[in-house]
Design a protein around this motif. Structure first.
Motif, short mmCIF file in Angstrom:
data_model
loop_
_atom_site.label_atom_id
_atom_site.label_comp_id
_atom_site.label_asym_id
_atom_site.label_seq_id
_atom_site.Cartn_x
_atom_site.Cartn_y
_atom_site.Cartn_z
N TRP A 71 0.84 -1.19 0.00
CA TRP A 71 0.00 0.00 0.00
C TRP A 71 0.88 1.24 0.00
CZ3 TRP A 71 -4.91 0.13 -1.17
CH2 TRP A 71 -5.71 -0.99 -0.94
N GLU A 72 0.59 2.15 -0.91
CA GLU A 72 1.30 3.43 -0.96
C GLU A 72 0.71 4.36 0.10
OE1 GLU A 72 3.36 4.59 -3.85
OE2 GLU A 72 3.45 2.59 -4.72
N THR A 73 1.28 5.54 0.22
CA THR A 73 0.80 6.51 1.20
C THR A 73 -0.53 7.13 0.73
OG1 THR A 73 1.42 8.47 2.46
CG2 THR A 73 2.06 8.44 0.16
N TRP A 74 -1.28 7.69 1.69
CA TRP A 74 -2.55 8.33 1.36
C TRP A 74 -2.29 9.61 0.57
CZ3 TRP A 74 -7.03 5.93 2.00
CH2 TRP A 74 -7.13 4.92 2.95
N LEU A 75 -3.13 9.85 -0.45
CA LEU A 75 -2.98 11.02 -1.30
C LEU A 75 -4.27 11.85 -1.29
CD1 LEU A 75 -1.32 9.23 -4.34
CD2 LEU A 75 -0.17 10.67 -2.66
N ASP A 76 -4.11 13.15 -1.41
CA ASP A 76 -5.23 14.08 -1.48
C ASP A 76 -5.33 14.58 -2.92
OD1 ASP A 76 -7.11 16.04 -1.28
OD2 ASP A 76 -6.01 17.27 0.17
N PRO A 77 -6.36 14.17 -3.67
CA PRO A 77 -6.44 14.60 -5.07
C PRO A 77 -6.68 16.09 -5.25
CG PRO A 77 -8.42 13.39 -4.44
CD PRO A 77 -7.47 13.28 -3.29
N LEU A 78 -7.15 16.78 -4.20
CA LEU A 78 -7.39 18.22 -4.31
C LEU A 78 -6.17 19.07 -4.00
CD1 LEU A 78 -10.97 18.87 -2.88
CD2 LEU A 78 -10.18 19.08 -5.21
N GLN A 79 -5.11 18.46 -3.48
CA GLN A 79 -3.95 19.23 -3.06
C GLN A 79 -3.31 20.02 -4.21
OE1 GLN A 79 -3.14 19.73 0.04
NE2 GLN A 79 -1.40 21.02 -0.44
N TYR A 92 -10.33 29.79 -12.01
CA TYR A 92 -11.39 28.78 -11.91
C TYR A 92 -11.10 27.73 -10.84
CZ TYR A 92 -8.07 26.00 -14.60
OH TYR A 92 -6.96 25.33 -15.01
N ASN A 93 -9.88 27.71 -10.27
CA ASN A 93 -9.53 26.68 -9.29
C ASN A 93 -10.39 26.74 -8.04
OD1 ASN A 93 -7.32 25.33 -10.66
ND2 ASN A 93 -6.20 27.26 -10.43
N ALA A 94 -10.85 27.93 -7.68
CA ALA A 94 -11.74 28.05 -6.52
C ALA A 94 -13.03 27.28 -6.75
CB ALA A 94 -12.04 29.52 -6.23
N LYS A 95 -13.56 27.37 -7.97
CA LYS A 95 -14.79 26.64 -8.29
C LYS A 95 -14.52 25.13 -8.31
CE LYS A 95 -18.35 28.23 -9.36
NZ LYS A 95 -19.50 28.52 -8.48
N LEU A 96 -13.34 24.72 -8.81
CA LEU A 96 -13.00 23.29 -8.80
C LEU A 96 -12.91 22.76 -7.37
CD1 LEU A 96 -10.26 23.01 -11.59
CD2 LEU A 96 -12.65 22.27 -11.69
N LEU A 97 -12.33 23.53 -6.47
CA LEU A 97 -12.24 23.11 -5.07
C LEU A 97 -13.64 22.92 -4.49
CD1 LEU A 97 -9.38 25.42 -3.76
CD2 LEU A 97 -9.30 22.93 -3.95
N TYR A 98 -14.54 23.82 -4.83
CA TYR A 98 -15.92 23.73 -4.32
C TYR A 98 -16.63 22.50 -4.90
CZ TYR A 98 -20.80 24.89 -3.56
OH TYR A 98 -22.11 24.83 -3.20
N VAL A 99 -16.54 22.31 -6.21
CA VAL A 99 -17.25 21.20 -6.85
C VAL A 99 -16.69 19.85 -6.40
CG1 VAL A 99 -17.69 20.11 -9.08
CG2 VAL A 99 -17.95 22.57 -8.85
#
Length: 198
Positions: A71-79, A92-99
């Motif tokens: 198992w690899e380490t945990w990853l955050d796709p939003l980081q 537009y990244n603010a909207k992506l973070l929200y969605v």
């Protein structure tokens, strides 16, 4: 005549507002029900009118992949999106973070709903398995899985993935007494879902 009538209404409103906002005293106690019935329906103000309720935790969707029985380490796709947003705020990244952040919220709500429908004892494996299967079959988990698979295809295009595990984690801020520590957050509460084949 109209000026007198307007002055009476204005004076009445000022007196009621003063009595409504005044500290508790014998005069306000005498007129409390009348003043409250006048002010509350139309003129009452709450702090939420001026500012949103402050966040007390950060809800995230993390995942990890299994490769060659490791198992690899945990990853955050939003980081990566968060880093881009912090560099350039007006994109537009603010909207992506929200969605994309709503995927974690929806999955968390679905998890709470299913666990409340099936109140399992800690050792009841059949009940716990039913809860897990219901969650894995839900549209919320299917969307989270699709989102994570797109992230894996984007950042690990040539990596062989055997299994995938998704987790919801709530990160709470550091307490004031921990302000000098190197910890990135105060404490965390997590829910790890059953690993699935990729």
């Amino acid at each position: 005549m109209i000026a007198l009538f307007a002055s009476i209404i204005f004076f009445h409103h000022i007196v009621c507002t003063i009595l409504y906002n005044a500290p508790i005293n014998p005069l306000t106690n005498s007129y409390q029900s009348y003043v409250t019935n006048y002010i509350d329906p139309l003129f009452a103000q709450r702090w939420l009118l001026f500012a949103p309720e402050p966040a007390i935790n950060d809800l995230k969707l993390w995942y990890r992949i299994k490769n060659n029985n490791h198992w690899e380490t945990w990853l955050d796709p939003l980081q990566p999106i968060l880093v881009k947003h912090q560099k350039r705020r007006f994109t537009y990244n603010a909207k992506l973070l929200y969605v994309y952040g709503n995927i974690a919220r929806d999955l968390n709500i679905k998890n709470l709903l299913i666990t409340s429908e099936f109140p399992c004892a800690g050792t009841d494996k059949i009940c716990l398995e039913r809860v897990s299967d219901s969650l894995l079959a839900s549209p919320e988990f299917t969307l989270a899985k699709k989102y994570v698979k797109q992230d894996i295809a984007k950042y690990f295009p040539h990596k062989r993935v055997d299994s995938l595990q998704i987790m919801i984690i709530q990160l709470y801020p550091k307490q004031f007494s921990e302000r000098h520590s190197n910890k990135p957050f105060g404490y965390a509460h997590s829910v790890e879902f059953k690993p699935i084949s990729f």
